[in-house]
Design a protein around this motif. Sequence first.
Motif, mmCIF file in Angstrom:
data_model
loop_
_atom_site.group_PDB
_atom_site.id
_atom_site.type_symbol
_atom_site.label_atom_id
_atom_site.label_comp_id
_atom_site.label_asym_id
_atom_site.label_seq_id
_atom_site.Cartn_x
_atom_site.Cartn_y
_atom_site.Cartn_z
ATOM 1 N N SER A 115 -2.974 -8.401 -0.796
ATOM 2 C CA SER A 115 -2.255 -8.528 0.315
ATOM 3 C C SER A 115 -1.621 -10.068 0.672
ATOM 4 O O SER A 115 -0.517 -10.174 0.971
ATOM 5 N N ASN A 167 -2.713 0.297 5.073
ATOM 6 C CA ASN A 167 -4.277 -0.416 5.280
ATOM 7 C C ASN A 167 -4.714 -0.234 6.515
ATOM 8 O O ASN A 167 -3.948 0.035 7.636
ATOM 9 N N LEU A 203 0.424 -0.576 -0.089
ATOM 10 C CA LEU A 203 -0.212 -1.535 0.457
ATOM 11 C C LEU A 203 0.555 -2.922 0.702
ATOM 12 O O LEU A 203 0.371 -3.691 1.725
ATOM 13 N N THR A 240 1.749 -2.908 3.877
ATOM 14 C CA THR A 240 0.776 -2.815 4.977
ATOM 15 C C THR A 240 0.853 -1.311 5.330
ATOM 16 O O THR A 240 -0.099 -1.072 6.548
ATOM 17 N N THR A 270 2.436 -9.841 0.163
ATOM 18 C CA THR A 270 2.710 -9.595 1.406
ATOM 19 C C THR A 270 3.110 -10.744 2.150
ATOM 20 O O THR A 270 4.365 -11.040 2.703
#
Length: 749
Positions: free
Chosen positions: A295, A273, A267, A270, A299
């Motif tokens: 995230s 996701n 995740l 991504t 991320t």
Amino acid sequence: METDSLLSGSLDGASGEYGSRTGSERGGAPGGRRMSDSVYGDSSSVDREPGERLLRFQYRSINHRVDAGSLRLYRWYYSGIIQWGLGLTIAAVLLLAFAERPSSFSISSDPRHRSPAWQPPCGLTESIEMICLIILSVDVAVKSYLIGWEEFGKSKWLIGYTVVILISVMDWVLSVSMVCDEKLRVRRLLRPFFLLQNSSLMKKTLKCIKRTLPEIASVILLLALHLCLFTMIGMLLFAKNEDPKKNGEWELHFRNLPSSLTSLLVLLTTANNPDVMIPAYSLNRCYAIFFVAFSVIGTYCLMNLLTAIIYNQFRGYLLMSVQTSFLRRRLGIRAAFQVLTCQGARRATLSACLQLDLLKAFNMSPCILPLQVAQQYEDVGFMDREQFTKIFDELDKDCIKEHPPLPQYSSPTLQKLQLIFSHYYLILFGNAVALANVVCICTVLVLNSEKSTAERDNFVLEIINLCFILYYLFEMCVKIFAFGWQGYLSYRNNIFDGFLTVLLLALQITIFITYRLPYSQWEPSAHGVLSLWEMIRLVNLLIVFRFLRIIPDIKLMALVASTLLDLVKNLRAFAGILVVVYYVFAVFGIWLFEGAIKPPDSSVPTNTSMENITSNFSVACGTYEQLEYWPNNFDDFGAAIILLYDVMIVNNWQAFIDAYSRYTTEWSKIYFVCWWLISSVMWVNLFVALILENFIYKWDRSHSCSVMDVERIRYETSVQLIFREQIQEPTEEELVCQLHQHPHLQLQW
């Protein structure tokens, strides 16, 4: 491959007369060896090099032997043909992995359709490898001799080079003694070292990456802490429930600690996701807060922070490395000036006679700027140290190619036509015609998108293309008339246009001869080698490709395109390191996972039910089997490279992690996570940072330039010039002190 010429080798090629003249003017010290006598004393044995190679002063160390025999060996070793031969040898050694067992010489890597790969007979690849190892042994021997055995003992790269060759030879003997039936070839893992040690810039880059690792490790540790924290929270939130209908998130992603860590790690990229959150989100929308928070922090904050740290820290270390290289260059130029100078009463200068020899050398080079700088001092009769250095600073830049003058016509009518056809508006009109051609092709393709090739009316598209190609031919002819042959070919855009125009015209003639158009009703599906549709499709591809001619005429687009070209030219070292990492991980992958995954029909009868094949076989949506990723495997070197590339892109890379953990062991995840960290996190972020640095450098310099000047900027871009403003110029005292410490050189001051 680095093909830098050494300082002394380049100077030695200038003329043997330099040494005798400067030696007599300066005199010699008792008991000392004068560089002028040892380097330039034998004028009969040294030929003048071509100007371009003569003047290629680079950033290599000057700590080498300076006697006449050693310098001749230097010139031979760093000549273009020897360096190309050495590069081809290294390439041959690396490419052997595709032919060695398991061989990659099969049409498909899919085990369901793969025919038996061609296996070279025992001794074929081994013979090629031994020849390459002998050449590399000669290479290390020549390098060791030229720098001296004392310097050899200080060079970790040369010592490592020698050790790798010895281990490779011993492993080669073992392979031959086992009749090529050994399962593990250690020397395959060591081959990338040959590529690393042959490039000075690649070694600098690797050193900078090593120094950057502590800062990268701190952010990765923070990422690991973030991952572990949210893993614990996730396992608490999505624990097993008594109601089986509410266990979807637990079953798929949070069943145990390894599964939870893997799901959130994926995740972070991504790649899974929103699949990872759908089971929980379908029960309660508030669960989305957990995944969104993970995230956003991981991320969009920590990963981008990692990019910034990699860029900042690596740039600093690379600047230090470039500073060291710059000092080496200044040392070489200072030593060259000392050899060539006459000692005056107040300052050392380059005499007029030697200056003329230098000007002749510059005249042999196609570079215009160094010649212009040198000619400024021709009338003065001497050149001091700063002026001498300024000339060689120009050699860092690529040559500016001056366009030949326009042909002269006596007729006023021809002069007016020449003015019209050489005007910039003709280029703009040609771009508009090219755009119209592409629009026509797109329109016809859209109208025929639902038709098969047999149903399409290729006659209309063929006539449209013919009209445009005739204009392209007209444009090429009038440009040749306006600029002349030499002037026309001096522009790379014209070469691009002209080549494609001639190719398109040849295809059109072939189509007319083959199909006797304009008989539109006769539409054979195949005629000879290519069908009519295939030939027209080839013409359309070339026309679309020709549309790239508009790039140099749009400033921003030209800037981006020139940046990409500069990246290819200046950042080869970073691509080389990526090749090394790919090679090492591919070899490890073959050792660990060769033959681990086999499709069901490769080992059992086709009438066997899916449930009886194996207990751990799954065809769940999104898995390796359901997506039919069978061609992505570690069964040979070529397939391993492609699989590693797929993982580096991180699109659906969780399918590979899941499959290999099921077919082998959970510990296989470590291999894929390490590859993701090195390739996708470190190298890709580093490459993005260097693209930014290169583009910002060019962007800052392009504000005051026109469209026509953007291409002229590109000639100045190099790794050293990007950091030129931050580099500190060494003082005269530092240079003199360094030259006094030279192990093989004694200059007269």
